[in-house]
Design a protein around this motif. Structure first.
Motif, PDB file in Angstrom:
ATOM      1  N   ALA A   1       0.726  -1.411   0.166  1.00 40.71           N
ATOM      2  CA  ALA A   1       0.118  -0.315  -0.048  1.00 40.71           C
ATOM      3  C   ALA A   1       0.871   1.309  -0.077  1.00 40.71           C
ATOM      4  CB  ALA A   1      -0.786   0.085   1.203  1.00 40.71           C
ATOM      5  N   ALA A   2       2.062   1.180   0.486  1.00 42.43           N
ATOM      6  CA  ALA A   2       2.949   2.523   0.874  1.00 42.43           C
ATOM      7  C   ALA A   2       4.296   1.850   0.134  1.00 42.43           C
ATOM      8  CB  ALA A   2       2.768   3.138   2.236  1.00 42.43           C
ATOM      9  N   PRO A   3       4.716   1.674  -0.871  1.00 45.74           N
ATOM     10  CA  PRO A   3       5.845   1.154  -1.181  1.00 45.74           C
ATOM     11  C   PRO A   3       7.130   2.316  -1.177  1.00 45.74           C
ATOM     12  CG  PRO A   3       4.299   1.711  -3.131  1.00 45.74           C
ATOM     13  CD  PRO A   3       3.505   1.736  -2.195  1.00 45.74           C
ATOM     14  N   ARG A   4       6.629   3.452  -1.209  1.00 43.40           N
ATOM     15  CA  ARG A   4       7.708   4.442  -0.972  1.00 43.40           C
ATOM     16  C   ARG A   4       7.931   5.151   0.483  1.00 43.40           C
ATOM     17  NH1 ARG A   4       5.754   8.912  -6.036  1.00 43.40           N
ATOM     18  NH2 ARG A   4       6.018   7.208  -7.732  1.00 43.40           N
ATOM     19  N   ALA A   5       7.310   4.500   1.473  1.00 45.27           N
ATOM     20  CA  ALA A   5       7.578   5.058   2.731  1.00 45.27           C
ATOM     21  C   ALA A   5       8.999   4.443   3.098  1.00 45.27           C
ATOM     22  CB  ALA A   5       6.304   4.253   3.666  1.00 45.27           C
ATOM     23  N   SER A   6       9.633   4.766   4.123  1.00 45.30           N
ATOM     24  CA  SER A   6      10.951   4.693   4.425  1.00 45.30           C
ATOM     25  C   SER A   6      10.862   3.864   5.891  1.00 45.30           C
ATOM     26  CB  SER A   6      11.903   5.742   4.573  1.00 45.30           C
ATOM     27  OG  SER A   6      11.514   6.731   5.667  1.00 45.30           O
ATOM     28  N   THR A   7       9.815   4.010   6.604  1.00 42.04           N
ATOM     29  CA  THR A   7       9.611   3.517   7.688  1.00 42.04           C
ATOM     30  C   THR A   7       8.393   2.787   7.973  1.00 42.04           C
ATOM     31  OG1 THR A   7      11.099   5.204   8.931  1.00 42.04           O
ATOM     32  CG2 THR A   7       9.996   3.816  10.313  1.00 42.04           C
ATOM     33  N   TYR A   8       8.331   1.774   8.629  1.00 47.88           N
ATOM     34  CA  TYR A   8       7.046   1.037   8.706  1.00 47.88           C
ATOM     35  C   TYR A   8       6.739   0.585  10.205  1.00 47.88           C
ATOM     36  CZ  TYR A   8       7.251   0.605   3.650  1.00 47.88           C
ATOM     37  OH  TYR A   8       7.192   1.056   2.365  1.00 47.88           O
ATOM     38  N   ASP A   9       5.829   0.948  11.091  1.00 46.93           N
ATOM     39  CA  ASP A   9       5.682   0.657  12.296  1.00 46.93           C
ATOM     40  C   ASP A   9       4.523  -0.357  12.513  1.00 46.93           C
ATOM     41  OD1 ASP A   9       5.418   0.574  15.056  1.00 46.93           O
ATOM     42  OD2 ASP A   9       6.201   2.389  15.322  1.00 46.93           O
ATOM     43  N   VAL A  10       5.083  -1.414  12.752  1.00 54.26           N
ATOM     44  CA  VAL A  10       3.828  -2.525  13.096  1.00 54.26           C
ATOM     45  C   VAL A  10       3.931  -3.078  14.359  1.00 54.26           C
ATOM     46  CG1 VAL A  10       3.798  -3.208  10.805  1.00 54.26           C
ATOM     47  CG2 VAL A  10       5.435  -4.495  12.287  1.00 54.26           C
ATOM     48  N   SER A  11       4.581  -2.353  15.410  1.00 48.15           N
ATOM     49  CA  SER A  11       4.862  -2.791  16.741  1.00 48.15           C
ATOM     50  C   SER A  11       3.325  -2.881  17.494  1.00 48.15           C
ATOM     51  CB  SER A  11       5.407  -1.876  17.667  1.00 48.15           C
ATOM     52  OG  SER A  11       4.995  -0.376  17.577  1.00 48.15           O
ATOM     53  N   ALA A  12       2.271  -2.194  16.913  1.00 48.21           N
ATOM     54  CA  ALA A  12       1.093  -2.488  17.369  1.00 48.21           C
ATOM     55  C   ALA A  12       0.267  -2.720  16.035  1.00 48.21           C
ATOM     56  CB  ALA A  12       0.219  -1.075  17.948  1.00 48.21           C
ATOM     57  N   PRO A  13       0.304  -3.938  15.781  1.00 44.38           N
ATOM     58  CA  PRO A  13      -0.323  -4.482  14.460  1.00 44.38           C
ATOM     59  C   PRO A  13      -1.719  -3.760  14.385  1.00 44.38           C
ATOM     60  CG  PRO A  13      -0.194  -6.480  15.915  1.00 44.38           C
ATOM     61  CD  PRO A  13       0.495  -5.266  16.588  1.00 44.38           C
TER      62      PRO A  13
END
Length: 248
Positions: free
Chosen positions: A229-241
């Protein structure tokens, strides 16, 4: 009844009494003899099993090793050839072998009449950890157990602080073990700062804030959706899925 008849009757009675006495004495001695023979047999069996060289250890067989050699296992087991097989302390041998870093589990059994069988289950590396000028393999329990001269191409890399605790190491290993194969293939390395301070660095330098190993399967599914969904993001936060975020 005449005197002669009475004497004959008394004589027959006396003889029967004597025969009964002899029979009873024989029965008593036969019982004593049977007990003595049984005791001798038991004593002989005990001596043969526990003290003689007839059932002594002649060989030690080792199965299940690849990282360790059979000779290394035998050396650590410290079994003395010639010791009576029945007196070998299997639990103590298992304890000595469990002290070997590559050993995850071990079973030691007697193989009558004269052998000991050692079956080893070795640890399996889920990642590599830089240590000094080389690398160490870490398993799913967070145990560093083998050396690599160079980073194995088939294992992801975990970067750990020098003072990291065993719990945090295990959390990092748990995360690696929970990742699907396609996501593992995209990982450059995993950074573990603490039990709940785990991040993934992908091969394109994108960073995934993972948190702890808890709910890793859910986090992996959420990350896969975010990457699409967001291929250009540099950081993904899934600590709270349940509440993932991204940032550029």
């Amino acid at each position: 009844m005449s005197t002669d008849s009475m004497e004959r009757t008394l004589e027959r009675t006396r003889r029967r009494f004597i025969r009964r006495q002899r029979t009873q004495r024989w029965l008593r001695w036969r019982a004593i003899l049977a007990v003595a023979v049984a005791l001798l047999l038991v004593a002989g069996a005990v001596w043969t099993v526990f003290f003689s060289s007839l059932l002594a250890v002649q060989a030690v067989d080792v199965e299940g090793t690849s990282l360790l050699s059979p000779a290394q296992v035998r050396s650590a087991a410290a079994i003395t050839p010639g010791d009576p097989l029945a007196r070998v302390d299997l639990a103590r041998i298992e304890g000595r072998l469990m002290a070997l870093a590559p050993v995850k589990d071990v079973e030691v059994t007697r193989e009558w009449p004269d052998r000991i069988l050692i079956v080893v289950s070795e640890r399996v590396a889920v990642a590599a950890v830089p240590v000094g000028s080389g690398f160490k393999g870490i398993d799913a329990d967070g145990v560093l157990f083998r050396d690599f001269a160079a980073q194995p191409k088939n294992l992801p890399l975990i970067v750990l602080p020098d003072d990291i605790g065993q719990d945090a190491m295990k959390e990092g290993a748990d995360v690696i073990a929970a990742l699907p194969t396609e996501l593992q293939a995209r990982i450059d390395h995993v950074e573990v700062e603490s039990v709940d301070g785990i991040s993934l660095v992908l091969d394109d330098e994108k960073v995934v804030v993972w948190g702890s190993a808890e709910r890793s399967a859910d986090k992996a599914r959420v990350l896969d959706a975010l990457l699409n969904a967001a291929p250009r993001a540099s950081t993904y936060d899934v600590s709270a899925p349940g509440q993932p975020t991204t940032s550029d």
